[in-house]
Write an enzyme that holds these catalytic residues in place. Sequence first.
Site, mmCIF file in Angstrom:
data_model
loop_
_atom_site.group_PDB
_atom_site.id
_atom_site.type_symbol
_atom_site.label_atom_id
_atom_site.label_comp_id
_atom_site.label_asym_id
_atom_site.label_seq_id
_atom_site.Cartn_x
_atom_site.Cartn_y
_atom_site.Cartn_z
ATOM 1 N N ARG A 75 -21.788 5.386 -8.926
ATOM 2 C CA ARG A 75 -21.215 4.578 -7.831
ATOM 3 C C ARG A 75 -20.267 3.477 -8.324
ATOM 4 O O ARG A 75 -20.029 2.499 -7.618
ATOM 5 C CB ARG A 75 -22.330 3.978 -6.958
ATOM 6 C CG ARG A 75 -23.172 5.028 -6.247
ATOM 7 C CD ARG A 75 -24.021 4.402 -5.150
ATOM 8 N NE ARG A 75 -24.777 5.434 -4.451
ATOM 9 C CZ ARG A 75 -26.035 5.779 -4.737
ATOM 10 N NH1 ARG A 75 -26.657 5.176 -5.740
ATOM 11 N NH2 ARG A 75 -26.653 6.699 -4.056
ATOM 12 N N LYS B 286 -4.872 2.701 -7.926
ATOM 13 C CA LYS B 286 -4.867 4.005 -7.268
ATOM 14 C C LYS B 286 -5.299 5.067 -8.271
ATOM 15 O O LYS B 286 -4.689 5.218 -9.333
ATOM 16 C CB LYS B 286 -3.487 4.345 -6.713
ATOM 17 C CG LYS B 286 -3.148 3.636 -5.420
ATOM 18 C CD LYS B 286 -1.849 4.178 -4.855
ATOM 19 C CE LYS B 286 -1.538 3.589 -3.499
ATOM 20 N NZ LYS B 286 -0.283 4.129 -2.927
ATOM 21 N N GLU C 225 10.866 4.895 -12.381
ATOM 22 C CA GLU C 225 10.026 3.909 -11.710
ATOM 23 C C GLU C 225 10.528 2.491 -11.961
ATOM 24 O O GLU C 225 10.348 1.606 -11.126
ATOM 25 C CB GLU C 225 8.571 4.044 -12.164
ATOM 26 C CG GLU C 225 7.907 5.352 -11.765
ATOM 27 C CD GLU C 225 7.476 5.383 -10.297
ATOM 28 O OE1 GLU C 225 7.666 4.378 -9.584
ATOM 29 O OE2 GLU C 225 6.937 6.424 -9.865
ATOM 30 N N LYS D 279 5.098 -5.104 -9.127
ATOM 31 C CA LYS D 279 3.990 -4.344 -8.557
ATOM 32 C C LYS D 279 2.774 -5.232 -8.340
ATOM 33 O O LYS D 279 2.074 -5.108 -7.329
ATOM 34 C CB LYS D 279 3.623 -3.160 -9.443
ATOM 35 C CG LYS D 279 2.536 -2.295 -8.798
ATOM 36 C CD LYS D 279 2.424 -0.920 -9.389
ATOM 37 C CE LYS D 279 1.489 -0.047 -8.558
ATOM 38 N NZ LYS D 279 1.330 1.314 -9.098
ATOM 39 N N GLU E 172 -3.025 -0.808 0.996
ATOM 40 C CA GLU E 172 -1.928 -0.236 1.769
ATOM 41 C C GLU E 172 -2.222 -0.249 3.270
ATOM 42 O O GLU E 172 -2.080 0.761 3.969
ATOM 43 C CB GLU E 172 -1.652 1.197 1.291
ATOM 44 C CG GLU E 172 -0.173 1.559 1.307
ATOM 45 C CD GLU E 172 0.099 2.870 0.572
ATOM 46 O OE1 GLU E 172 -0.057 3.928 1.185
ATOM 47 O OE2 GLU E 172 0.447 2.816 -0.607
ATOM 48 N N ARG F 285 2.566 -2.450 0.585
ATOM 49 C CA ARG F 285 2.411 -1.609 -0.600
ATOM 50 C C ARG F 285 3.071 -0.247 -0.419
ATOM 51 O O ARG F 285 3.480 0.390 -1.395
ATOM 52 C CB ARG F 285 0.931 -1.444 -0.946
ATOM 53 C CG ARG F 285 0.708 -0.667 -2.235
ATOM 54 C CD ARG F 285 -0.680 -0.794 -2.802
ATOM 55 N NE ARG F 285 -0.788 -0.025 -4.027
ATOM 56 C CZ ARG F 285 -1.803 -0.092 -4.886
ATOM 57 N NH1 ARG F 285 -2.821 -0.902 -4.641
ATOM 58 N NH2 ARG F 285 -1.815 0.641 -5.973
ATOM 59 N N ASN G 42 6.327 3.400 -2.453
ATOM 60 C CA ASN G 42 6.511 4.847 -2.363
ATOM 61 C C ASN G 42 7.970 5.246 -2.170
ATOM 62 O O ASN G 42 8.253 6.399 -1.837
ATOM 63 C CB ASN G 42 5.667 5.416 -1.215
ATOM 64 C CG ASN G 42 4.186 5.375 -1.521
ATOM 65 O OD1 ASN G 42 3.752 5.738 -2.604
ATOM 66 N ND2 ASN G 42 3.402 4.907 -0.556
ATOM 67 N N HIS H 65 9.136 8.702 -3.061
ATOM 68 C CA HIS H 65 7.988 9.572 -3.281
ATOM 69 C C HIS H 65 7.814 10.639 -2.191
ATOM 70 O O HIS H 65 7.331 11.730 -2.484
ATOM 71 C CB HIS H 65 6.712 8.739 -3.403
ATOM 72 C CG HIS H 65 6.599 8.027 -4.718
ATOM 73 N ND1 HIS H 65 7.505 7.070 -5.123
ATOM 74 C CD2 HIS H 65 5.686 8.123 -5.719
ATOM 75 C CE1 HIS H 65 7.151 6.607 -6.316
ATOM 76 N NE2 HIS H 65 6.067 7.243 -6.698
ATOM 77 N N HIS I 272 7.635 14.075 -3.714
ATOM 78 C CA HIS I 272 6.439 14.903 -3.690
ATOM 79 C C HIS I 272 6.722 16.283 -3.090
ATOM 80 O O HIS I 272 6.125 17.285 -3.510
ATOM 81 C CB HIS I 272 5.327 14.211 -2.901
ATOM 82 C CG HIS I 272 4.636 13.137 -3.678
ATOM 83 N ND1 HIS I 272 3.739 12.268 -3.111
ATOM 84 C CD2 HIS I 272 4.697 12.791 -4.985
ATOM 85 C CE1 HIS I 272 3.293 11.425 -4.023
ATOM 86 N NE2 HIS I 272 3.861 11.733 -5.167
ATOM 87 N N HIS J 285 7.133 14.138 -12.638
ATOM 88 C CA HIS J 285 6.954 13.227 -11.510
ATOM 89 C C HIS J 285 8.079 12.192 -11.440
ATOM 90 O O HIS J 285 8.646 11.951 -10.372
ATOM 91 C CB HIS J 285 5.605 12.514 -11.621
ATOM 92 C CG HIS J 285 5.401 11.469 -10.577
ATOM 93 N ND1 HIS J 285 5.268 11.763 -9.231
ATOM 94 C CD2 HIS J 285 5.335 10.109 -10.662
ATOM 95 C CE1 HIS J 285 5.112 10.643 -8.541
ATOM 96 N NE2 HIS J 285 5.148 9.634 -9.385
#
Length: 369
Positions: free
Chosen positions: A121, A143, A185, A227, A237, A242, A246, A249, A253, A267
């Site tokens: 956990r 993330k 980036e 960031k 987000e 935030r 993206n 992206h 993606h 990527h």
Amino acid sequence: MAVIPVALAGRAYEVRVGSGLLADLPAQCGPLLRKERVPIVTDANVARHWQEPVAQALLAAGHEPRWLVLDPGEGAKTWQGLERVTDWLLAEEVERGDHIVALGGGVIGDLTGFAASVLKRGCGFIQLPTTLLAQVDSSVGGKTAINTAAGKNLIGAFHQPALVLADLDALTTLPKREMRAGYAEVIKYGTLGDAEFFAWCEEHGAEMLAGDRVRQERAVTASVEAKARIVAEDERETTGKRALLNLGHTFGHALEAETGFSDRLLHGEAVALGMVLAARYSARRGYISDADAERVASAIAASGLPSEIAALGLDADGKALAAHMLHDKKMDAGTLPFVLLAAIGQAFLDKDVSLDDVARFLDEELQRA
């Protein structure tokens, strides 16, 4: 060495940027390495360069490094990959108060961080990013995720690291293509929120990519600072702030999905193409000028990154590419907000975009000479 705090209530941590951090790993981590055994997840490419130096540093301080070396690439970020990591950590008798070390690029950081988030956990973990992309982006912000057949990073959790050590020495072993992919980036931070930094990238990006250590520290530090500010304002987000990270992206993606999340399109290369498309689509909608859109495209092309999707030779039309976007994590009540530009250095969320129009736009881009 630059030290950038990520200011989160109860979970604040530091990102340290400089040279020699891996060689000084025990001192940098201090009490986070509370036991003799130190579990480290990496991949075969990174291990070839950094397993011995990291092991020597730990052994000299009285620690016993324990290694899980995975195959490199996105193929590790699967349910099977997660099972392998968690089973290994359990066999290593990792406790909730321990810290797992992620030594590698974004794939290793994402996978190890997600494993840490679910193991017993929630265990701690330390990010040792060895790629430019991981140093400026994926290692910061918490993330973590794996990929599924439905898309990239759709199964994951927000789980902040306890420490990030961005050792610039690691960039000396990075292939040039990977350096350029990470640089996408870097440009992103200027494009979405800092026009002066975008201009700095236009002027000094080539020097940074060529190995200028001063330029590299400036690029990584400025990116992490940007960031960290955004993550502190909108960790999960929920406000839309935030989501601006993206930029590029959503388009990117879709291109990654169409190319099978393979080495055919890294990527960072997908993000670079995505930013060009976002800029041109912003111009199509009248938010920025065509000249500004082409300035973004030129900055990306000048760094050696792909800037035209026609060059990919995709066997797909705009409708097929737009269909990939239906799995985007930003989907909300059946609509997909797009990160677009009101100016270079000023991104915003446009919640009134038709995917049919995006498909038509992509058909035009696929035909661009």
